[in-house]
Design a protein around this motif. Structure first.
Motif, short mmCIF file in Angstrom:
data_model
loop_
_atom_site.label_atom_id
_atom_site.label_comp_id
_atom_site.label_asym_id
_atom_site.label_seq_id
_atom_site.Cartn_x
_atom_site.Cartn_y
_atom_site.Cartn_z
N ALA A 45 95.96 51.29 20.44
CA ALA A 45 95.41 51.36 21.79
C ALA A 45 95.86 52.63 22.50
O ALA A 45 95.06 53.26 23.23
CB ALA A 45 95.83 50.12 22.59
N ALA A 46 97.10 53.06 22.28
CA ALA A 46 97.59 54.29 22.90
C ALA A 46 96.87 55.51 22.33
O ALA A 46 96.62 56.48 23.05
CB ALA A 46 99.10 54.41 22.70
N GLN A 47 96.53 55.47 21.04
CA GLN A 47 95.77 56.57 20.45
C GLN A 47 94.38 56.65 21.07
O GLN A 47 93.91 57.73 21.40
CB GLN A 47 95.65 56.41 18.93
CG GLN A 47 96.92 56.73 18.19
CD GLN A 47 96.75 56.61 16.70
OE1 GLN A 47 96.40 55.55 16.18
NE2 GLN A 47 97.01 57.69 15.99
N VAL A 48 93.73 55.51 21.23
CA VAL A 48 92.39 55.48 21.83
C VAL A 48 92.44 56.00 23.26
O VAL A 48 91.59 56.79 23.68
CB VAL A 48 91.80 54.05 21.78
CG1 VAL A 48 90.52 53.97 22.60
CG2 VAL A 48 91.55 53.62 20.35
N LEU A 92 88.16 53.18 17.16
CA LEU A 92 89.24 53.23 16.18
C LEU A 92 89.61 51.81 15.79
O LEU A 92 89.98 51.00 16.65
CB LEU A 92 90.47 53.95 16.75
CG LEU A 92 91.68 54.05 15.82
CD1 LEU A 92 91.33 54.76 14.51
CD2 LEU A 92 92.82 54.76 16.52
N ALA A 93 89.49 51.53 14.51
CA ALA A 93 89.85 50.20 14.00
C ALA A 93 90.88 50.36 12.90
O ALA A 93 90.80 51.27 12.08
CB ALA A 93 88.61 49.49 13.45
N TYR A 94 91.86 49.47 12.92
CA TYR A 94 92.85 49.36 11.85
C TYR A 94 92.45 48.11 11.06
O TYR A 94 92.73 47.00 11.47
CB TYR A 94 94.25 49.18 12.41
CG TYR A 94 94.90 50.38 13.06
CD1 TYR A 94 94.25 51.59 13.25
CD2 TYR A 94 96.22 50.28 13.51
CE1 TYR A 94 94.88 52.66 13.86
CE2 TYR A 94 96.85 51.34 14.11
CZ TYR A 94 96.20 52.53 14.29
OH TYR A 94 96.84 53.58 14.89
N GLY A 114 87.57 55.44 12.14
CA GLY A 114 87.45 55.95 13.50
C GLY A 114 86.30 56.91 13.69
O GLY A 114 85.76 57.48 12.74
N GLU A 115 85.94 57.08 14.95
CA GLU A 115 84.95 58.06 15.35
C GLU A 115 85.48 58.76 16.58
O GLU A 115 85.98 58.12 17.51
CB GLU A 115 83.61 57.41 15.64
CG GLU A 115 82.53 58.43 15.99
CD GLU A 115 81.16 57.80 16.26
OE1 GLU A 115 80.17 58.55 16.22
OE2 GLU A 115 81.10 56.59 16.52
N THR A 126 83.63 61.32 11.97
CA THR A 126 84.18 60.02 11.57
C THR A 126 85.34 60.25 10.61
O THR A 126 85.38 61.26 9.90
CB THR A 126 83.11 59.14 10.88
OG1 THR A 126 82.64 59.83 9.71
CG2 THR A 126 81.96 58.83 11.81
N THR A 127 86.26 59.30 10.63
CA THR A 127 87.39 59.36 9.70
C THR A 127 87.50 58.01 9.01
O THR A 127 87.32 56.96 9.61
CB THR A 127 88.72 59.69 10.42
OG1 THR A 127 88.86 58.85 11.55
CG2 THR A 127 88.76 61.14 10.84
#
Length: 152
Positions: A45-48, A92-94, A114-115, A126-127
């Motif tokens: 969440a902090a990355q997003v 971003l999904a883990y 992620g996008e 995208t990653t």
């Protein structure tokens, strides 16, 4: 049924009843796994949100953060680059996280999907990565100690 001291000690050790270092009851490991899982989600969440304060709080001072292009950053560089506003995380999904707590360390693996979008030109990318994180219990808190990624 004969129960000797050795069998009794082994059973007590398995249940974490002896109070010996390293003899941790399963309940404690579960609580640590839950705490690590909460920190992993807080980190995502902090990355997003590009939240420097939250990222700083979740990372150990000794952080070694490795990107899939082989760049390695310390804590200061990671937080600065993750929050510099040059790109925006769109999603971003883990996926499929796996957590193993071993004493004061936790090994976390997951599939990163992620996008993001470049703020300068609006270009989207995208990653698709495999991530390995190592968390360390420092005092009462779990801190991210190292992170490595591999492109899929």
């Amino acid at each position: 049924m004969n129960i000797d001291r050795r069998r009794l000690a082994l059973r007590a050790l398995a249940l974490g009843l002896l109070g010996l270092p390293g003899a941790v009851p399963a309940i404690a490991a579960s609580a640590d796994e839950d705490a690590v899982a909460k920190n992993v989600e807080a980190f995502r969440a902090a990355q997003v949100a590009a939240d420097a304060k939250a990222l700083d709080a979740l990372c150990a001072p000794e952080l070694s953060y490795s990107h899939s292009d082989a760049r390695v950053e310390d804590k200061a560089a990671f937080v600065a680059n993750a929050t510099n506003g040059k790109s925006k995380v769109l999603s971003l999904a883990y996926k499929d996280p796996k957590i193993a707590v071993v004493g004061s360390a936790a090994i976390v693996r997951f599939h990163w999907m992620g996008e993001s979008e470049s703020v300068a030109d609006g270009k989207k990318s995208t990653t698709n990565l495999h991530i390995l994180m190592n968390w360390q219990k420092q005092g009462a808190d779990w801190k991210l100690l190292s992170r490595a990624s591999t492109k899929l």
